[in-house]
Design a protein around this motif. Structure first.
Motif, PDB file in Angstrom:
ATOM      1  N   ARG A 277     -37.433 -65.988  21.504  1.00  0.00           N
ATOM      2  CA  ARG A 277     -37.887 -65.148  20.389  1.00  0.00           C
ATOM      3  C   ARG A 277     -37.544 -63.681  20.675  1.00  0.00           C
ATOM      4  NH1 ARG A 277     -41.573 -65.488  16.175  1.00  0.00           N
ATOM      5  NH2 ARG A 277     -42.391 -63.488  15.480  1.00  0.00           N
ATOM      6  N   ILE A 278     -37.759 -63.267  21.923  1.00  0.00           N
ATOM      7  CA  ILE A 278     -37.430 -61.887  22.323  1.00  0.00           C
ATOM      8  C   ILE A 278     -35.926 -61.652  22.211  1.00  0.00           C
ATOM      9  CG2 ILE A 278     -37.389 -60.283  24.274  1.00  0.00           C
ATOM     10  CD1 ILE A 278     -40.013 -61.614  25.228  1.00  0.00           C
TER      11      ILE A 278
ATOM     12  N   TYR B  35     -31.294 -60.842  30.027  1.00  0.00           N
ATOM     13  CA  TYR B  35     -32.395 -61.810  30.033  1.00  0.00           C
ATOM     14  C   TYR B  35     -32.164 -62.900  31.067  1.00  0.00           C
ATOM     15  CZ  TYR B  35     -32.434 -59.611  25.450  1.00  0.00           C
ATOM     16  OH  TYR B  35     -32.391 -58.692  24.436  1.00  0.00           O
TER      17      TYR B  35
ATOM     18  N   GLN C 172     -40.838 -68.370  23.874  1.00  0.00           N
ATOM     19  CA  GLN C 172     -41.163 -66.947  23.784  1.00  0.00           C
ATOM     20  C   GLN C 172     -39.976 -66.073  24.215  1.00  0.00           C
ATOM     21  OE1 GLN C 172     -44.001 -65.341  22.571  1.00  0.00           O
ATOM     22  NE2 GLN C 172     -44.415 -67.412  21.799  1.00  0.00           N
ATOM     23  N   GLN C 173     -39.265 -66.514  25.268  1.00  0.00           N
ATOM     24  CA  GLN C 173     -38.114 -65.748  25.732  1.00  0.00           C
ATOM     25  C   GLN C 173     -37.020 -65.707  24.662  1.00  0.00           C
ATOM     26  OE1 GLN C 173     -37.117 -63.414  27.458  1.00  0.00           O
ATOM     27  NE2 GLN C 173     -36.313 -64.110  29.427  1.00  0.00           N
TER      28      GLN C 173
ATOM     29  N   ASN D  69     -29.853 -54.872  27.278  1.00  0.00           N
ATOM     30  CA  ASN D  69     -30.485 -56.155  26.967  1.00  0.00           C
ATOM     31  C   ASN D  69     -29.949 -57.250  27.880  1.00  0.00           C
ATOM     32  OD1 ASN D  69     -32.017 -55.283  24.533  1.00  0.00           O
ATOM     33  ND2 ASN D  69     -29.969 -54.811  23.808  1.00  0.00           N
TER      34      ASN D  69
ATOM     35  N   GLU E   4     -34.931 -61.364  18.503  1.00  0.00           N
ATOM     36  CA  GLU E   4     -35.343 -60.081  17.931  1.00  0.00           C
ATOM     37  C   GLU E   4     -34.426 -58.954  18.398  1.00  0.00           C
ATOM     38  OE1 GLU E   4     -39.388 -59.851  19.187  1.00  0.00           O
ATOM     39  OE2 GLU E   4     -40.181 -60.960  17.463  1.00  0.00           O
ATOM     40  N   ASP E   5     -34.067 -58.977  19.698  1.00  0.00           N
ATOM     41  CA  ASP E   5     -33.209 -57.923  20.242  1.00  0.00           C
ATOM     42  C   ASP E   5     -31.778 -58.027  19.712  1.00  0.00           C
ATOM     43  OD1 ASP E   5     -35.329 -56.916  21.624  1.00  0.00           O
ATOM     44  OD2 ASP E   5     -34.748 -57.726  23.575  1.00  0.00           O
TER      45      ASP E   5
END
Length: 434
Positions: free
Chosen positions: A325-326, A292, A322-323, A290, A329-330
């Motif tokens: 949010r990802i 980002y 949106q980033q 993970n 979630e991860d």
């Protein structure tokens, strides 16, 4: 029999050295195996000084190949956790280097998780430079319940419980010595009325000093997220942070690369002012899947300075929202996975000269030579091209692992008989090799 005698003699020599340094009370355990020394030391205000003394003295012992000093397990976790007892998961956000936007990432991560329907709190653990009072525009004063003056009620902003020394001191400059800061941080953390939380985001101070080590020892931290920038200096500090969390048995589940790129307002092209960064190396070397990228954007700093987190201010369809949010979630899924992950069992059998790896009751054998030549560390693989920096014929065919140890919940570290010491094999790589 001779090896056993040699190990006892070597351990005794290290113990005598510790005794000469008057550090017997500071050391919990000494282990020696084929020239590799492991020393477990107590964490106190003299930890760094004691550690340096041991490392300097051990250089004078000719048979020592490698020395690793780790922090002894704390007994605090078994004690009363105060108002933290209702917190299910603690996620540490660390940077190991100042000025990379760690606090901004921590705050927006907290609100992103809250938007997914979880009960969330955030604790700003930086006593010297608290950021939370700037990042959320909240002017109220802290209060305590009438019947419990020692308890502090957290500030609630957009449904997230928030606490910072900046709320207590009204952002006055803190001038304290290290031990006092550690004690103050713990009091503020334990005395805050968090009640039942699904996630508490711990915004740690930059660096890998006593406060960070103390927090990791004192708290049952579920996982860690490291914030960095694309420069090599930041990458070096990320490695220090991952190693610190490894030593303290906290799995690093994600790396956020801040200020990765920007989109030109005129040509709409993507530009990377600091280069490509080192995300691929982190994935190869540590198995951290993970990773980002957060872009440079005027709204990012604009709304942060206004005390209005971008995750609550910008439209839901914006790239940054949106980033995050990802990322949220991860972080949730990886934190849950770490609690349920069963590490593979790995050992070396000198009889058949093979490395045995057991995945879910299935054992496979890997040739030590194959494992050694598959090393993806920075000493073996070029960071950007991915090309090998050695020729396979340079590695002895009879190479074997001298020492193997787990690194968090993601990899195993190996010291090789040919002197190579920086090999790190993610579990996913071991499965592929098997």
């Amino acid at each position: 029999m001779f090896r056993k005698f040699l190990r006892m003699f070597s351990t005794e020599e290290i113990s005598q050295m510790i005794q000469r340094l008057n550090l017997t009370s500071a050391v919990n355990k000494v282990q020696v195996f084929e020239g590799n020394v492991e020393i477990q030391m107590k964490l106190d205000q003299n930890y760094r000084q004691n550690r340096a003394m041991v490392l300097n003295s051990i250089k004078n012992i000719p048979w020592v190949k490698d020395c690793k000093i780790s922090v002894a397990p704390s007994e605090q976790k078994a004690k009363d956790m105060g108002h933290l007892k209702g917190v299910k998961n603690i996620v540490a956000v660390a940077s190991c280097k100042g000025g990379v936007g760690k606090s901004t990432v921590a705050v927006n991560l907290a609100f992103s998780i809250a938007k997914l329907g979880y009960k969330v709190g955030i604790f700003d653990a930086d006593i010297y430079g608290p950021s939370l009072p700037t990042l959320i525009n909240f002017k109220s004063h802290l209060e305590s319940p009438v019947d419990d003056p020692k308890t502090i009620l957290p500030i609630v902003y957009a449904g997230v419980k928030c606490m910072s020394y900046g709320f207590v001191s009204n952002n006055k400059k803190a001038v304290f010595r290290g031990p006092i800061v550690s004690s103050l941080t713990q009091q503020l953390l334990y005395n805050t009325l968090w009640e039942d939380l699904d996630y508490l985001i711990l915004d740690t101070p930059p660096g890998t000093g006593d406060i960070q080590i103390t927090l990791c020892q004192e708290l049952p931290i579920s996982s860690a997220v490291i914030v960095t920038t694309p420069q090599k200096l930041s990458f070096v500090d990320v490695l220090k942070g991952i190693e610190m969390f490894d030593d303290l048995k906290v799995p690093t589940i994600a790396v956020v690369e801040n200020m990765s790129y920007y989109i030109c307002g005129n040509c709409k092209e993507l530009h990377r002012p600091f280069g490509l960064g080192y995300k691929s190396m982190l994935m190869k070397q540590f198995g951290i899947q993970n990773s980002y990228e957060i872009p440079m954007h005027s709204d990012w700093s604009k709304y942060s300075d206004m005390g209005s987190p971008v995750i609550l201010t910008l439209p839901e369809q914006s790239d940054i929202v949106q980033q995050f949010r990802i990322i949220a979630e991860d972080v949730i899924s990886e934190t849950k996975r770490c609690k349920n992950t069963q590490r593979p069992v790995i050992n070396y059998d000198p009889k058949d000269t093979m490395v045995n790896v057991t995945f879910h009751d299935k054992t496979v054998k890997i040739s030590p030579y194959k494992l050694r030549t598959s090393c993806n560390c920075a000493g073996c693989i070029d960071e950007f091209s991915g090309q090998k920096l050695f020729r396979p014929e340079q590695i002895p065919q009879d190479v074997y692992p001298v020492k193997m140890e787990y690194k968090g919940n993601y990899a195993v570290a190996v010291v090789w008989s040919d002197g190579h010491r920086s090999s790190l094999y993610p579990f996913s790589q071991l499965e592929t090799l098997a």
